[in-house]
Design a protein around this motif. Sequence first.
Motif, short mmCIF file in Angstrom:
data_model
loop_
_atom_site.label_atom_id
_atom_site.label_comp_id
_atom_site.label_asym_id
_atom_site.label_seq_id
_atom_site.Cartn_x
_atom_site.Cartn_y
_atom_site.Cartn_z
N ASP A 60 -18.42 -11.17 0.90
CA ASP A 60 -17.77 -11.25 2.21
C ASP A 60 -17.85 -12.63 2.85
OD1 ASP A 60 -18.26 -8.69 1.45
OD2 ASP A 60 -18.58 -7.92 3.48
N THR A 61 -18.65 -13.54 2.28
CA THR A 61 -18.73 -14.87 2.89
C THR A 61 -17.37 -15.54 2.90
OG1 THR A 61 -19.48 -15.68 0.75
CG2 THR A 61 -21.19 -15.40 2.46
N TYR A 62 -16.61 -15.36 1.80
CA TYR A 62 -15.28 -15.99 1.74
C TYR A 62 -14.16 -15.02 1.36
CZ TYR A 62 -17.36 -20.58 2.39
OH TYR A 62 -18.01 -21.66 2.92
N GLU A 63 -14.46 -13.71 1.28
CA GLU A 63 -13.40 -12.76 0.92
C GLU A 63 -13.28 -11.72 2.02
OE1 GLU A 63 -13.76 -10.93 -2.98
OE2 GLU A 63 -13.18 -12.82 -3.91
N MET A 72 -1.84 -5.05 4.97
CA MET A 72 -3.24 -5.49 4.82
C MET A 72 -3.81 -6.02 6.13
SD MET A 72 -4.03 -4.38 1.98
CE MET A 72 -5.73 -4.91 1.83
N ALA A 73 -2.96 -6.60 6.98
CA ALA A 73 -3.46 -7.05 8.29
C ALA A 73 -3.88 -5.84 9.12
CB ALA A 73 -2.38 -7.85 9.02
N LEU A 74 -3.06 -4.79 9.11
CA LEU A 74 -3.42 -3.58 9.89
C LEU A 74 -4.70 -2.97 9.37
CD1 LEU A 74 0.07 -1.84 10.32
CD2 LEU A 74 -1.26 -3.00 12.10
N LYS A 75 -4.85 -2.99 8.04
CA LYS A 75 -6.01 -2.36 7.43
C LYS A 75 -7.28 -3.20 7.63
CE LYS A 75 -7.47 -0.18 3.20
NZ LYS A 75 -7.24 0.13 1.82
N THR A 76 -7.14 -4.51 7.39
CA THR A 76 -8.31 -5.39 7.44
C THR A 76 -8.79 -5.62 8.87
OG1 THR A 76 -7.36 -6.49 5.52
CG2 THR A 76 -9.19 -7.62 6.57
N ARG A 77 -7.84 -5.69 9.82
CA ARG A 77 -8.22 -5.99 11.20
C ARG A 77 -8.00 -4.79 12.13
NH1 ARG A 77 -9.28 -10.88 12.96
NH2 ARG A 77 -10.45 -9.58 14.42
N ARG A 78 -8.45 -3.63 11.66
CA ARG A 78 -8.35 -2.43 12.50
C ARG A 78 -9.07 -2.67 13.84
NH1 ARG A 78 -8.91 2.28 8.77
NH2 ARG A 78 -6.72 1.84 8.46
N ASP A 79 -10.12 -3.47 13.77
CA ASP A 79 -10.87 -3.77 14.99
C ASP A 79 -9.97 -4.44 16.04
OD1 ASP A 79 -10.66 -6.01 13.24
OD2 ASP A 79 -12.13 -7.08 14.48
N ALA A 80 -9.01 -5.25 15.58
CA ALA A 80 -8.16 -5.99 16.52
C ALA A 80 -6.88 -5.24 16.84
CB ALA A 80 -7.82 -7.36 15.93
N PHE A 81 -6.26 -4.64 15.82
CA PHE A 81 -4.95 -4.02 16.05
C PHE A 81 -5.05 -2.58 16.55
CE2 PHE A 81 -3.90 -7.38 12.94
CZ PHE A 81 -3.07 -8.11 13.77
N GLY A 82 -6.16 -1.94 16.28
CA GLY A 82 -6.31 -0.56 16.74
C GLY A 82 -6.23 0.40 15.58
N ALA A 133 -9.63 -5.63 -5.43
CA ALA A 133 -9.35 -4.34 -6.08
C ALA A 133 -8.53 -3.43 -5.15
CB ALA A 133 -10.65 -3.65 -6.44
N ASP A 134 -8.64 -3.66 -3.85
CA ASP A 134 -7.94 -2.84 -2.87
C ASP A 134 -6.43 -3.00 -2.94
OD1 ASP A 134 -8.90 -1.03 -1.15
OD2 ASP A 134 -8.76 -2.30 0.64
N ILE A 135 -5.97 -4.15 -3.46
CA ILE A 135 -4.51 -4.31 -3.60
C ILE A 135 -4.10 -4.19 -5.07
CG2 ILE A 135 -4.22 -5.73 -1.52
CD1 ILE A 135 -3.73 -8.01 -3.78
N ASN A 190 -0.29 3.16 -0.50
CA ASN A 190 -1.40 3.14 -1.44
C ASN A 190 -1.58 1.67 -1.84
OD1 ASN A 190 -3.12 3.26 -3.58
ND2 ASN A 190 -1.82 4.51 -4.89
N THR A 191 -2.50 1.00 -1.16
CA THR A 191 -2.60 -0.46 -1.30
C THR A 191 -2.89 -0.89 -2.74
OG1 THR A 191 -4.92 -0.42 -0.67
CG2 THR A 191 -3.32 -0.80 1.10
N LYS A 192 -3.46 0.01 -3.53
CA LYS A 192 -3.78 -0.35 -4.92
C LYS A 192 -2.51 -0.60 -5.76
CE LYS A 192 -8.42 1.22 -5.64
NZ LYS A 192 -8.84 1.48 -4.28
N GLU A 193 -1.36 -0.19 -5.23
CA GLU A 193 -0.10 -0.42 -5.95
C GLU A 193 0.59 -1.72 -5.50
OE1 GLU A 193 1.30 1.19 -8.45
OE2 GLU A 193 -0.32 2.64 -8.58
N ILE A 194 -0.02 -2.43 -4.53
CA ILE A 194 0.66 -3.61 -3.97
C ILE A 194 0.89 -4.70 -5.03
CG2 ILE A 194 0.30 -5.61 -2.44
CD1 ILE A 194 -0.65 -3.74 -0.28
N TYR A 195 -0.16 -5.03 -5.77
CA TYR A 195 -0.05 -6.16 -6.70
C TYR A 195 1.00 -5.86 -7.78
CZ TYR A 195 -1.36 -10.15 -9.55
OH TYR A 195 -1.33 -11.32 -10.26
N ARG A 196 0.96 -4.62 -8.28
CA ARG A 196 1.92 -4.27 -9.34
C ARG A 196 3.36 -4.32 -8.81
NH1 ARG A 196 1.42 0.68 -12.03
NH2 ARG A 196 -0.75 0.49 -11.43
N THR A 197 3.56 -3.83 -7.58
CA THR A 197 4.91 -3.85 -7.01
C THR A 197 5.37 -5.30 -6.84
OG1 THR A 197 4.14 -1.94 -5.75
CG2 THR A 197 6.31 -2.78 -5.21
N SER A 198 4.44 -6.14 -6.39
CA SER A 198 4.77 -7.54 -6.19
C SER A 198 5.20 -8.19 -7.52
CB SER A 198 3.55 -8.25 -5.60
OG SER A 198 3.62 -9.63 -5.81
#
Length: 501
Positions: free
Chosen positions: A309-312, A245-255, A317-319, A262-270
Amino acid sequence: MEKIIIFDTTLRDGEQAPGASLNPKQKLEVAFQLEKLGVDVIEAGFPVASPGDFEAVNDISKKIKKSAVCGLARCIKQDILLAAKAVKPAKHPRVHIFLATSKIHLKYKFRKAEDEILEIAKDATRLARKHCADIEFSPEDATRSERQFIYRVIESVINEGATTINIPDTVGYSYPQEVYSLITDIRNNVPNIEKAVIAIHCHDDLGLSTANSLSAILAGARQVHCTINGIGERAGNASLEEIVMALKTRRDAFGDFFTKINTKEIYRTSRMVSSFTGFLVPPNKAVVGKNAFRHESGIHQDAVLKKKDTYEIMDPADIGFIGSQQIVLGKHSGRHALSSRLKDIGFKFKESQVNKIFQDFKKLADKKKEVFDDDLIALVEEESRKKRKVYELVSARVTTGTDIVPDATVRIKYRNNISESRSTGDGPVDACFKAADKLIGIKSELQDYHLEAVTRGKDAIGEVSLKIKIKESIISGCGSSTDIIEASILAYLDAVNKYAI
Ligand code: KIV
Ligand code: ZN
C-alpha cells in the motif's frame, strides 16, 4: 448503498473514433464481454447509420440477456423507428434519442428557434415511447445550453415519457464544479425530474471527463456514460475503468455508491477492445496501462516489497491485471498445463479450442525460452483473429539490408487457393504490404503503425497495430508474432479482412 448505472457506449461513441470501426462479429464478442463485465446498458450502435450498424444492434439485442441493449437515434422518425426495431428482440430494450439544445447548434446546425426544437423533442419522445418503454433523452451540448431552455426541454420530454435524462458535455468543455452546479440546478428547477434518472456523458477534450463524471454523480446523477479505455469521438469519452475504480477505491470520498461491474474483468475487456480496434492503450493510462502497476524506482520497489500500500492504491488482481513477469510455461509443458493456466487467467475454452491454441503455443515455446501470461493472451487474441480470416498468410520471405532494395515474396490463401506475389518497397514491411496489395487487388495506404513488445527479452512477441486506408475507409488491424515482419503482415491482413467481410 446507492447504485450507479453503468451505460457503456464503446460500441457507439467509442466506435465513432476514426479508425476504430469493428465488424459485426467483433461487436458481438465485445458485447458478450461487456455483459460479463456487468455493464447495465450496452449502447450497441446507431442503427440508421448503415445497414451493418442496424444488423449489429439487432444481433446483439437477440443474444444479450442480462444487460439492456440500447440503439441511438436522432429526433427523426426514420431513426427512431429503425432504432426501436433494432432493439426490439432485446430482453431490456432501450432507445436513446438526442437533439442539440445549445444556441450555437440551434443557430448554425438547425437554423431553428427554441420553440421549434422543443416541439421536435416532444414529438420524437412521444413517438419513441410508443415503440419502446425505456427512453433516454439527451439534450446534446447540454453544458453549453441556456439553463432555462434545457429545463423546459427536460420537463417536456419527461412528460412525454422519457425515463432517463442524459446530460452530455458534448465538446468536453466543462470543468467539475460547473458540471456539479448544472446537475444541481436541473434537480432544483425541473419540477418532474424525480420521475427520471439523471445520466452524465462526458468527453475528454480537456482531460476532465472522469472528473466531470464523478462530479455529476456527487451532484445526483445516477447513470454514467463511459467507454472501455476511454475511446470515443476526438479525445474520447470518460473511461469506464477510471470511473468504476475511482468510486470503489475512494468510497471514503465519493460515498456509498456501488456498481454492478465485476472489476476482475476490466483488464481483459480493455485488451479485447484495444486488440479489436487497433487502439493501443498508452502504458501510462490510468488503471489499464501496462505501467499502472509497475514500480521502477528503487525506493518504490523497496517500499512495495515491505508493504504494497505504500505505492499501490489498487490491487492489480482486482482489475484482473496479470503481471507480465511471471514465467508460466515452457516447451516441455503439456496440454493440461496450458489449459489450466488459460483457466487461471480467465479464459474458458472447449477442448478443441485448447488443442488449436496448444499447437501455436508449442511453436511459440520452440522460439521462446520463457512464455509469460501476456504471451498467452497474445496467442489467444491471434487465435480469435484467425477465426475471421478471409485472406490468410501462408508465408513471407524478405530480402533486405542497408545497401539493397527490400524485396518481398508473400503467399496468401484465399478460399483454399494459394497465390504468390512479389514486390520491392521502401522497407521490408512496405515491400510485404505492396506484394499483398497486388495479390488481393487493392490499393492500401498505411496511415499509422505501432510495434510493441508484449513481454520482455529479445525473443518477446511483437504486437503490431496499424491503420490502413482503402478507398475512403480507415481500417485498423492487429497482429502478433515473435517475427515482426510476420506480425506486420498479420496486422495488415486483419485490417484487410475487416474490409472484406
Ligand atoms: O456527445 C454527445 O453529445 C453524444 C450524444 C449522442 C449523447 O454522444
Ligand atoms: Zn458523445
